[in-house]
Design a protein around this motif. Sequence first.
Motif, PDB file in Angstrom:
ATOM      1  N   SER A 197       5.174 -20.114   4.561  1.00  0.00           N
ATOM      2  CA  SER A 197       5.413 -19.399   3.297  1.00  0.00           C
ATOM      3  C   SER A 197       4.159 -18.671   2.828  1.00  0.00           C
ATOM      4  CB  SER A 197       5.883 -20.377   2.222  1.00  0.00           C
ATOM      5  OG  SER A 197       7.129 -20.937   2.566  1.00  0.00           O
ATOM      6  N   ASN A 198       2.997 -19.292   2.982  1.00  0.00           N
ATOM      7  CA  ASN A 198       1.749 -18.647   2.565  1.00  0.00           C
ATOM      8  C   ASN A 198       1.466 -17.401   3.395  1.00  0.00           C
ATOM      9  OD1 ASN A 198       1.231 -20.537   0.569  1.00  0.00           O
ATOM     10  ND2 ASN A 198       0.042 -21.870   1.928  1.00  0.00           N
ATOM     11  N   ILE A 199       1.657 -17.508   4.716  1.00  0.00           N
ATOM     12  CA  ILE A 199       1.458 -16.335   5.572  1.00  0.00           C
ATOM     13  C   ILE A 199       2.472 -15.253   5.222  1.00  0.00           C
ATOM     14  CG2 ILE A 199       1.460 -15.496   7.952  1.00  0.00           C
ATOM     15  CD1 ILE A 199       0.645 -18.322   8.823  1.00  0.00           C
ATOM     16  N   HIS A 200       3.701 -15.671   4.960  1.00  0.00           N
ATOM     17  CA  HIS A 200       4.751 -14.704   4.604  1.00  0.00           C
ATOM     18  C   HIS A 200       4.412 -13.974   3.311  1.00  0.00           C
ATOM     19  CE1 HIS A 200       8.904 -13.928   2.760  1.00  0.00           C
ATOM     20  NE2 HIS A 200       8.693 -12.985   3.661  1.00  0.00           N
ATOM     21  N   SER A 201       3.865 -14.693   2.350  1.00  0.00           N
ATOM     22  CA  SER A 201       3.500 -14.055   1.073  1.00  0.00           C
ATOM     23  C   SER A 201       2.456 -12.965   1.291  1.00  0.00           C
ATOM     24  CB  SER A 201       2.973 -15.105   0.093  1.00  0.00           C
ATOM     25  OG  SER A 201       3.971 -16.044  -0.234  1.00  0.00           O
ATOM     26  N   HIS A 202       1.480 -13.249   2.131  1.00  0.00           N
ATOM     27  CA  HIS A 202       0.443 -12.252   2.428  1.00  0.00           C
ATOM     28  C   HIS A 202       1.042 -11.038   3.145  1.00  0.00           C
ATOM     29  CE1 HIS A 202      -3.448 -10.562   3.394  1.00  0.00           C
ATOM     30  NE2 HIS A 202      -3.108 -10.516   4.670  1.00  0.00           N
ATOM     31  N   LEU A 203       1.931 -11.265   4.095  1.00  0.00           N
ATOM     32  CA  LEU A 203       2.565 -10.150   4.807  1.00  0.00           C
ATOM     33  C   LEU A 203       3.455  -9.329   3.872  1.00  0.00           C
ATOM     34  CD1 LEU A 203       3.544 -11.655   8.293  1.00  0.00           C
ATOM     35  CD2 LEU A 203       1.665 -10.097   7.737  1.00  0.00           C
ATOM     36  N   LYS A 204       4.109 -10.020   2.945  1.00  0.00           N
ATOM     37  CA  LYS A 204       4.942  -9.288   1.978  1.00  0.00           C
ATOM     38  C   LYS A 204       4.110  -8.337   1.134  1.00  0.00           C
ATOM     39  CE  LYS A 204       7.227 -12.348  -0.337  1.00  0.00           C
ATOM     40  NZ  LYS A 204       8.171 -12.893  -1.350  1.00  0.00           N
ATOM     41  N   GLU A 205       2.926  -8.771   0.748  1.00  0.00           N
ATOM     42  CA  GLU A 205       2.044  -7.899  -0.029  1.00  0.00           C
ATOM     43  C   GLU A 205       1.661  -6.665   0.774  1.00  0.00           C
ATOM     44  OE1 GLU A 205      -1.295 -10.226  -1.144  1.00  0.00           O
ATOM     45  OE2 GLU A 205      -0.174 -11.552  -2.510  1.00  0.00           O
ATOM     46  N   GLN A 206       1.347  -6.855   2.051  1.00  0.00           N
ATOM     47  CA  GLN A 206       0.993  -5.716   2.903  1.00  0.00           C
ATOM     48  C   GLN A 206       2.203  -4.817   3.144  1.00  0.00           C
ATOM     49  OE1 GLN A 206      -2.254  -5.278   3.486  1.00  0.00           O
ATOM     50  NE2 GLN A 206      -2.427  -7.174   2.299  1.00  0.00           N
ATOM     51  N   LEU A 207       3.383  -5.436   3.264  1.00  0.00           N
ATOM     52  CA  LEU A 207       4.601  -4.645   3.458  1.00  0.00           C
ATOM     53  C   LEU A 207       4.885  -3.782   2.236  1.00  0.00           C
ATOM     54  CD1 LEU A 207       6.990  -4.045   5.353  1.00  0.00           C
ATOM     55  CD2 LEU A 207       8.241  -5.915   4.230  1.00  0.00           C
ATOM     56  N   ALA A 208       4.676  -4.345   1.050  1.00  0.00           N
ATOM     57  CA  ALA A 208       4.871  -3.566  -0.180  1.00  0.00           C
ATOM     58  C   ALA A 208       3.912  -2.387  -0.230  1.00  0.00           C
ATOM     59  CB  ALA A 208       4.674  -4.466  -1.401  1.00  0.00           C
ATOM     60  N   LEU A 209       2.658  -2.604   0.206  1.00  0.00           N
ATOM     61  CA  LEU A 209       1.685  -1.509   0.248  1.00  0.00           C
ATOM     62  C   LEU A 209       2.102  -0.447   1.270  1.00  0.00           C
ATOM     63  CD1 LEU A 209      -1.677  -3.515   0.039  1.00  0.00           C
ATOM     64  CD2 LEU A 209      -0.583  -2.166  -1.776  1.00  0.00           C
ATOM     65  N   CYS A 210       2.679  -0.878   2.372  1.00  0.00           N
ATOM     66  CA  CYS A 210       3.175   0.076   3.375  1.00  0.00           C
ATOM     67  C   CYS A 210       4.307   0.916   2.798  1.00  0.00           C
ATOM     68  CB  CYS A 210       3.651  -0.672   4.623  1.00  0.00           C
ATOM     69  SG  CYS A 210       2.328  -1.383   5.620  1.00  0.00           S
ATOM     70  N   TYR A 211       5.227   0.260   2.108  1.00  0.00           N
ATOM     71  CA  TYR A 211       6.330   0.995   1.486  1.00  0.00           C
ATOM     72  C   TYR A 211       5.817   1.987   0.448  1.00  0.00           C
ATOM     73  CZ  TYR A 211       9.861  -2.051   3.625  1.00  0.00           C
ATOM     74  OH  TYR A 211      10.672  -2.705   4.506  1.00  0.00           O
ATOM     75  N   GLN A 212       4.818   1.567  -0.312  1.00  0.00           N
ATOM     76  CA  GLN A 212       4.227   2.464  -1.307  1.00  0.00           C
ATOM     77  C   GLN A 212       3.608   3.681  -0.627  1.00  0.00           C
ATOM     78  OE1 GLN A 212       1.415   0.560  -3.937  1.00  0.00           O
ATOM     79  NE2 GLN A 212       0.584   2.488  -4.655  1.00  0.00           N
ATOM     80  N   HIS A 213       2.899   3.443   0.474  1.00  0.00           N
ATOM     81  CA  HIS A 213       2.292   4.545   1.227  1.00  0.00           C
ATOM     82  C   HIS A 213       3.362   5.497   1.749  1.00  0.00           C
ATOM     83  CE1 HIS A 213      -0.595   6.479   3.976  1.00  0.00           C
ATOM     84  NE2 HIS A 213       0.399   6.468   4.857  1.00  0.00           N
ATOM     85  N   ILE A 214       4.455   4.949   2.266  1.00  0.00           N
ATOM     86  CA  ILE A 214       5.542   5.774   2.796  1.00  0.00           C
ATOM     87  C   ILE A 214       6.185   6.586   1.684  1.00  0.00           C
ATOM     88  CG2 ILE A 214       7.849   5.672   3.823  1.00  0.00           C
ATOM     89  CD1 ILE A 214       6.812   3.204   5.395  1.00  0.00           C
ATOM     90  N   ASP A 215       6.425   5.946   0.534  1.00  0.00           N
ATOM     91  CA  ASP A 215       7.027   6.664  -0.605  1.00  0.00           C
ATOM     92  C   ASP A 215       6.137   7.823  -1.048  1.00  0.00           C
ATOM     93  OD1 ASP A 215       9.212   5.023  -0.602  1.00  0.00           O
ATOM     94  OD2 ASP A 215       8.476   3.699  -2.193  1.00  0.00           O
ATOM     95  N   GLU A 216       4.836   7.587  -1.081  1.00  0.00           N
ATOM     96  CA  GLU A 216       3.920   8.654  -1.487  1.00  0.00           C
ATOM     97  C   GLU A 216       3.959   9.817  -0.500  1.00  0.00           C
ATOM     98  OE1 GLU A 216       0.203   6.658  -1.767  1.00  0.00           O
ATOM     99  OE2 GLU A 216       0.636   5.722  -3.716  1.00  0.00           O
ATOM    100  N   LYS A 217       4.010   9.499   0.784  1.00  0.00           N
ATOM    101  CA  LYS A 217       4.089  10.557   1.796  1.00  0.00           C
ATOM    102  C   LYS A 217       5.398  11.327   1.690  1.00  0.00           C
ATOM    103  CE  LYS A 217       0.257  10.099   4.236  1.00  0.00           C
ATOM    104  NZ  LYS A 217      -0.703  11.210   4.443  1.00  0.00           N
ATOM    105  N   ARG A 218       6.488  10.606   1.507  1.00  0.00           N
ATOM    106  CA  ARG A 218       7.790  11.263   1.382  1.00  0.00           C
ATOM    107  C   ARG A 218       7.864  12.115   0.118  1.00  0.00           C
ATOM    108  NH1 ARG A 218      11.659   6.180   3.199  1.00  0.00           N
ATOM    109  NH2 ARG A 218      11.772   6.710   5.428  1.00  0.00           N
TER     110      ARG A 218
END
Length: 522
Positions: A197-218
Motif C-alpha cells: 500500500s505504501n509503494i502504491h501510494s507513492h506510485l499514485k502520486e507520480q501517476l497523478a503528476l503524469c496525468y497532469q503533464h498529459i493534460d497540460e500538453k493536450r
Amino acid sequence: MNMLFLQQISCKCLGGSDAHATTIGLFNTLSSYTWDAKVVIALAAFAVNYGKFWLVVQLSPTNLLADSVALLKQLPVILEQADPLEPPVILEQADPLEPPDILEQADPLEALTNLIKAMLDMTKCIVKFKELPSLYITPETPALATATAHIPTAVYWTIRSIVACASQIMSLIDMGHESIESTTEAWELSSLADTVSNIHSHLKEQLALCYQHIDEKRDAEAYQTLVRIVGMSHVDNIKMLKYLINDKKDQLPLWDGHSNRQVSLDVLRRKNVLLFISEPDLTYDKGLFILRVLYNASRQHPSRPESQYEIVWLPAVDRSAPWIKAMQFERRKASMPWYSVYDPSLLYPPVIKYIKEVWHFNKTPLLVVLDPQGNVVNTNAIHMMWIWGNLAFPFTTAREDGLWREATSLIELLAYLPLISTWISEGKYICLYGGEDIEWIRKFTKTAKAVAQAARIPLEMLYVGKSYPREKVRKNNTTIVAENLSHILPDLNLIWFFWVRLENMWHSKTKHGNACLKIYYF
C-alpha cells in the motif's frame, strides 16, 4: 502461461523455500516479460487458484458437488467462519506498532483479503503507467522517470505478496483449524499489505503528476488548434461553435431558456450568434436587465432585420471553481431567456484560456459576435449595444465605425429623454453637470445662468448626479427642483443609465478612435 506459472507457484510454496527465494525463482521464469506483464501474469495465475478456493466456499451450502469438494479439501471449519454469500470483510490494516494483544485478534482471512486488494490496486496502477500516451509524455518526464525507477520494487513486493497469499490458501486447505487460529500468517500478510500500500501510494502520486503533464500538453495543443481555427474563414458557424462548446454525442450542449429544454447546436446554424461571456455567478444588475430588454424586444418582432440574432451565455469558469459557483450558475441559467451552455464543464480549459488571453475577458461581461458563417466579427459588442441597442445589428466592428461616423454630437447620443430632443431641435445650448455638493451646485448654476444671460445664450442645464447614485443624489434632486436651480433626471435609474451609457461611449470611442465625433464642453 498462466497455468504453468500457477503450477510453479504451487510447487515452490509446497517446497517450503523462503518467500524471497520463491519470488526470485518466479522472476527468473518471467525474465523475458516487461515489468507490467510480469505482475499481470503473476496475479492472473494466482486469481485462478484464489477463484477456485472461494468458489467452493461460496457454493458449498447450496451445491452438492461443491460441498463434496469442500469436504475433500478439509474446508468445513473455514465455512463455519466465512459468510458463503460474501467475501471476507476488509478491515483497517493493523498498526505494526500496536501491542501483541491486539495482533492476537487478527483474522488470517481478513488479512488475506486486505493483501489481495492491495495487490490488485498496485497491479492496476502499474498497468496505467504502461497505457500513458507516448504522444504527450516521454520516459524522460520527471514523474514518469521516478515511477519507472520504483516499478521493479513494486512488482517484486506484489509477486512476493502473491506467494504469501498462495501459501496461506494452501495452509487453510491443508491445516484447517490450526492455520485459522494462527496469528503469524495474519501478521505477515498485514505487514505485506502495508508495504504494498505504501509503494502504491507513492506510485499514485507520480501517476497523478503524469496525468497532469498529459493534460497540460493536450490543453496546449487544443489551444493552438483553437487559435488557428478562429483565425480561419468559415462557411458554417456550427464548426466554429463545436470548437468552443464541447458537443458530446450523448448530450445536448445548450439550454433553451425560452422552452426550458436541452437543444443541439443546430438551433444556431446560419444565425448571427452573440456569445455573452461572464462569470458563472453573474450578478443580476441593471446591465443584464438592459440586455434582457433588448433581447425580448427583438423576439417581439422576429421578422425585422435587427432581430436576426441569438444570444448564448458562456460562463467562463475554471474547473477548479468551488461547487457553490455551480449552484449559482444553475440559478442564473434558469433565469435567462436566451440560450446557455448546459454545463460549464462543456467549456474546456483551452477555451477558457482563449477567452481570457485573446478576447481579454476579466470579470467584466463580453459580447463576442459570430456571423452566420462562424467568423468572429466583433470581440466585444456590448458597448455598441448599450449605446444604439438593436439598431447596432449586426453588431460588427464595421457597423460600429459606421454608427460613429453618422453621429454628429455626443449630446444627441445621450438624447434618450424627450426634453433633450426638444432642446436640440430648438437650437439651445445644453449644460450637463453633476456632483453631490449642494452648495457647489447652487453657486455653479447661479453663475452659469448669469453668464448665459449676459452673453444672451439660450442655455438649458440638466443635473445628472453621479455614477451609482445614492440617497444624497435623490436629496439633491429634491432641492434643485424646490429652488428651481435646473432641470433634473427624475429617477435614479435614469441617472445610472446616463452614466453607464456615457462610459460605454467612451469605451467604444476609444476602440474606434478614427471615427468622427463632435463633443462640446461647457
